[in-house]
Write a protein that holds these residues in place. Sequence first.
Motif, PDB file in Angstrom:
ATOM      1  N   SER A 195       0.820  -1.211   0.000  1.00 41.78           N
ATOM      2  CA  SER A 195       0.000   0.000   0.000  1.00 41.78           C
ATOM      3  C   SER A 195       0.854   1.262   0.000  1.00 41.78           C
ATOM      4  CB  SER A 195      -0.915  -0.010   1.227  1.00 41.78           C
ATOM      5  OG  SER A 195      -1.655   1.181   1.318  1.00 41.78           O
ATOM      6  N   ALA A 196       1.872   1.277   0.863  1.00 35.66           N
ATOM      7  CA  ALA A 196       2.715   2.477   0.976  1.00 35.66           C
ATOM      8  C   ALA A 196       3.479   2.748  -0.309  1.00 35.66           C
ATOM      9  CB  ALA A 196       3.682   2.311   2.145  1.00 35.66           C
ATOM     10  N   SER A 197       4.012   1.696  -0.925  1.00 34.53           N
ATOM     11  CA  SER A 197       4.807   1.888  -2.140  1.00 34.53           C
ATOM     12  C   SER A 197       3.936   2.216  -3.350  1.00 34.53           C
ATOM     13  CB  SER A 197       5.664   0.649  -2.420  1.00 34.53           C
ATOM     14  OG  SER A 197       4.872  -0.509  -2.558  1.00 34.53           O
ATOM     15  N   SER A 198       2.677   1.795  -3.319  1.00 30.24           N
ATOM     16  CA  SER A 198       1.757   2.096  -4.420  1.00 30.24           C
ATOM     17  C   SER A 198       1.231   3.519  -4.351  1.00 30.24           C
ATOM     18  CB  SER A 198       0.566   1.131  -4.402  1.00 30.24           C
ATOM     19  OG  SER A 198       0.974  -0.187  -4.616  1.00 30.24           O
ATOM     20  N   SER A 199       1.018   4.009  -3.123  1.00 29.12           N
ATOM     21  CA  SER A 199       0.333   5.287  -2.944  1.00 29.12           C
ATOM     22  C   SER A 199       1.266   6.485  -2.797  1.00 29.12           C
ATOM     23  CB  SER A 199      -0.573   5.219  -1.704  1.00 29.12           C
ATOM     24  OG  SER A 199       0.199   4.972  -0.536  1.00 29.12           O
ATOM     25  N   ASN A 200       2.553   6.220  -2.561  1.00 31.07           N
ATOM     26  CA  ASN A 200       3.487   7.324  -2.298  1.00 31.07           C
ATOM     27  C   ASN A 200       4.633   7.288  -3.307  1.00 31.07           C
ATOM     28  OD1 ASN A 200       5.220   9.255  -1.330  1.00 31.07           O
ATOM     29  ND2 ASN A 200       5.410   8.400   0.737  1.00 31.07           N
ATOM     30  N   SER A 201       4.564   8.177  -4.297  1.00 37.58           N
ATOM     31  CA  SER A 201       5.587   8.192  -5.345  1.00 37.58           C
ATOM     32  C   SER A 201       6.936   8.689  -4.829  1.00 37.58           C
ATOM     33  CB  SER A 201       5.133   9.083  -6.506  1.00 37.58           C
ATOM     34  OG  SER A 201       4.945  10.420  -6.064  1.00 37.58           O
ATOM     35  N   ARG A 202       6.935   9.315  -3.641  1.00 40.94           N
ATOM     36  CA  ARG A 202       8.181   9.827  -3.066  1.00 40.94           C
ATOM     37  C   ARG A 202       8.892   8.796  -2.196  1.00 40.94           C
ATOM     38  NH1 ARG A 202       4.241  13.362  -2.521  1.00 40.94           N
ATOM     39  NH2 ARG A 202       3.936  12.829  -0.316  1.00 40.94           N
ATOM     40  N   LEU A 203       8.237   7.649  -1.971  1.00 44.74           N
ATOM     41  CA  LEU A 203       8.836   6.637  -1.101  1.00 44.74           C
ATOM     42  C   LEU A 203      10.065   6.031  -1.777  1.00 44.74           C
ATOM     43  CD1 LEU A 203       8.424   5.160   1.644  1.00 44.74           C
ATOM     44  CD2 LEU A 203       7.304   3.330   0.338  1.00 44.74           C
ATOM     45  N   ALA A 204      11.212   6.206  -1.132  1.00 48.04           N
ATOM     46  CA  ALA A 204      12.468   5.709  -1.694  1.00 48.04           C
ATOM     47  C   ALA A 204      12.962   4.452  -1.000  1.00 48.04           C
ATOM     48  CB  ALA A 204      13.544   6.789  -1.600  1.00 48.04           C
ATOM     49  N   GLY A 205      12.523   4.251   0.271  1.00 49.74           N
ATOM     50  CA  GLY A 205      13.051   3.101   0.991  1.00 49.74           C
ATOM     51  C   GLY A 205      12.169   2.642   2.133  1.00 49.74           C
ATOM     52  N   ILE A 206      12.275   1.361   2.451  1.00 49.15           N
ATOM     53  CA  ILE A 206      11.597   0.757   3.598  1.00 49.15           C
ATOM     54  C   ILE A 206      12.647   0.089   4.468  1.00 49.15           C
ATOM     55  CG2 ILE A 206       9.985  -1.023   4.383  1.00 49.15           C
ATOM     56  CD1 ILE A 206       8.368  -0.576   1.835  1.00 49.15           C
ATOM     57  N   TYR A 207      12.583   0.366   5.755  1.00 48.83           N
ATOM     58  CA  TYR A 207      13.457  -0.274   6.742  1.00 48.83           C
ATOM     59  C   TYR A 207      12.610  -1.259   7.537  1.00 48.83           C
ATOM     60  CZ  TYR A 207      16.132  -0.554  11.179  1.00 48.83           C
ATOM     61  OH  TYR A 207      16.787  -0.974  12.325  1.00 48.83           O
ATOM     62  N   ALA A 208      12.830  -2.550   7.308  1.00 52.02           N
ATOM     63  CA  ALA A 208      12.051  -3.612   7.964  1.00 52.02           C
ATOM     64  C   ALA A 208      12.857  -4.148   9.139  1.00 52.02           C
ATOM     65  CB  ALA A 208      11.738  -4.721   6.967  1.00 52.02           C
ATOM     66  N   MET A 209      12.309  -4.042  10.362  1.00 52.39           N
ATOM     67  CA  MET A 209      13.112  -4.230  11.566  1.00 52.39           C
ATOM     68  C   MET A 209      13.071  -5.626  12.170  1.00 52.39           C
ATOM     69  SD  MET A 209      12.306  -0.523  13.284  1.00 52.39           S
ATOM     70  CE  MET A 209      11.610   0.695  12.159  1.00 52.39           C
ATOM     71  N   SER A 210      12.626  -6.607  11.395  1.00 55.89           N
ATOM     72  CA  SER A 210      12.637  -7.985  11.891  1.00 55.89           C
ATOM     73  C   SER A 210      12.523  -8.935  10.704  1.00 55.89           C
ATOM     74  CB  SER A 210      11.463  -8.228  12.847  1.00 55.89           C
ATOM     75  OG  SER A 210      10.230  -8.251  12.139  1.00 55.89           O
ATOM     76  N   THR A 211      12.705 -10.212  10.977  1.00 60.31           N
ATOM     77  CA  THR A 211      12.585 -11.226   9.932  1.00 60.31           C
ATOM     78  C   THR A 211      11.211 -11.181   9.263  1.00 60.31           C
ATOM     79  OG1 THR A 211      14.104 -12.660  11.147  1.00 60.31           O
ATOM     80  CG2 THR A 211      12.752 -13.696   9.457  1.00 60.31           C
ATOM     81  N   THR A 212      10.169 -11.183  10.089  1.00 58.77           N
ATOM     82  CA  THR A 212       8.803 -11.196   9.574  1.00 58.77           C
ATOM     83  C   THR A 212       8.526  -9.986   8.683  1.00 58.77           C
ATOM     84  OG1 THR A 212       8.020 -12.393  11.514  1.00 58.77           O
ATOM     85  CG2 THR A 212       6.373 -11.215  10.244  1.00 58.77           C
TER      86      THR A 212
END
Length: 310
Positions: A195-212
């Motif tokens: 959802s976040a990557s589809s709706s926000n054209s300015r999103l450059a990165g995601i920091y995922a803080m666990s395995t899941t």
Amino acid sequence: MALTACGSGSDSGSGSGGKRIVYVPAVTGIPFYNTVVCGAQEKAKELGAKFDVQGPPEFDPAKQSAIVNALVADKPDAIMISVADSKALIPPLKLAKAAGIKIIGVDGDVDDRSIMTTNIISNNVKGGALAADEMAKATGGKGEVMGLNNEPGNPLGEARDKGFRDELKKYPGLKYIGTQYSKNETAKAASIASSASSSNSRLAGIYAMSTTNSEGAVTGLRESGKTGKVKLIGFDISGPIETALNNKQMAGTIVQHPYQEGQIGVQSALDAIAGKPVPRDQNSDLVFATPANLATPEVQKYVYKKECGK
């Protein structure tokens, strides 16, 4: 329930006065905890101690507490424990300490710091800072970045978040737009990332803080068609994360060293039993794994194990 993946429950020798150490992971069957077992088992064999593992089959502080309560009657010389909850485990661990059992924390403390002799853990703030530096490299230092975490208030997750946020301030071209929470559910993490990557054209990165969250974010970015366009930095490693790295679906992931934590845990337990000084807080190492370095010996020694010796 005893953990059997790494040959736990075996008598590792009769030296060190035959001292017995029992490891209680938060849950069985998780590669991180399996790898703690592998490191601990090797060190116990080397030093002539007895070592076994008893852990719940699901993440449940009440079930972990019940195991600790049973161990108080069984009276091993030391309990190594990865606590499922920093508050719920205080009463049973207090009883164990009062019974003369040394308490060695692995990958997490309890709120009452008088209970554990030591806690061995990755420096999660440092890991978060490393993730921020690598995110800046991956994105060219421009755009918006979001976090994916399990639950608000979890000490490990909060430390990983803090380290990332603080370090990201060094990069004025990157804007942190906040952390969303998956409740440790892969499907929810995937939905958030998609959802976040589809709706926000300015999103450059995601920091995922666990395995899941890392595994879920890989799926979410694939579903939104943003794999590689939105850079993904993870924390921890698993089979699916290794596959994602090999397929260049992630820029990289912070990998802890649970094998080392298990070895330090057994050494600390035997030192404490012998009356030797043990540091109250100890840190294990971290490494940043990428598609380019994953197969190198330097990084492979950090990779978590499903079975010892493999």
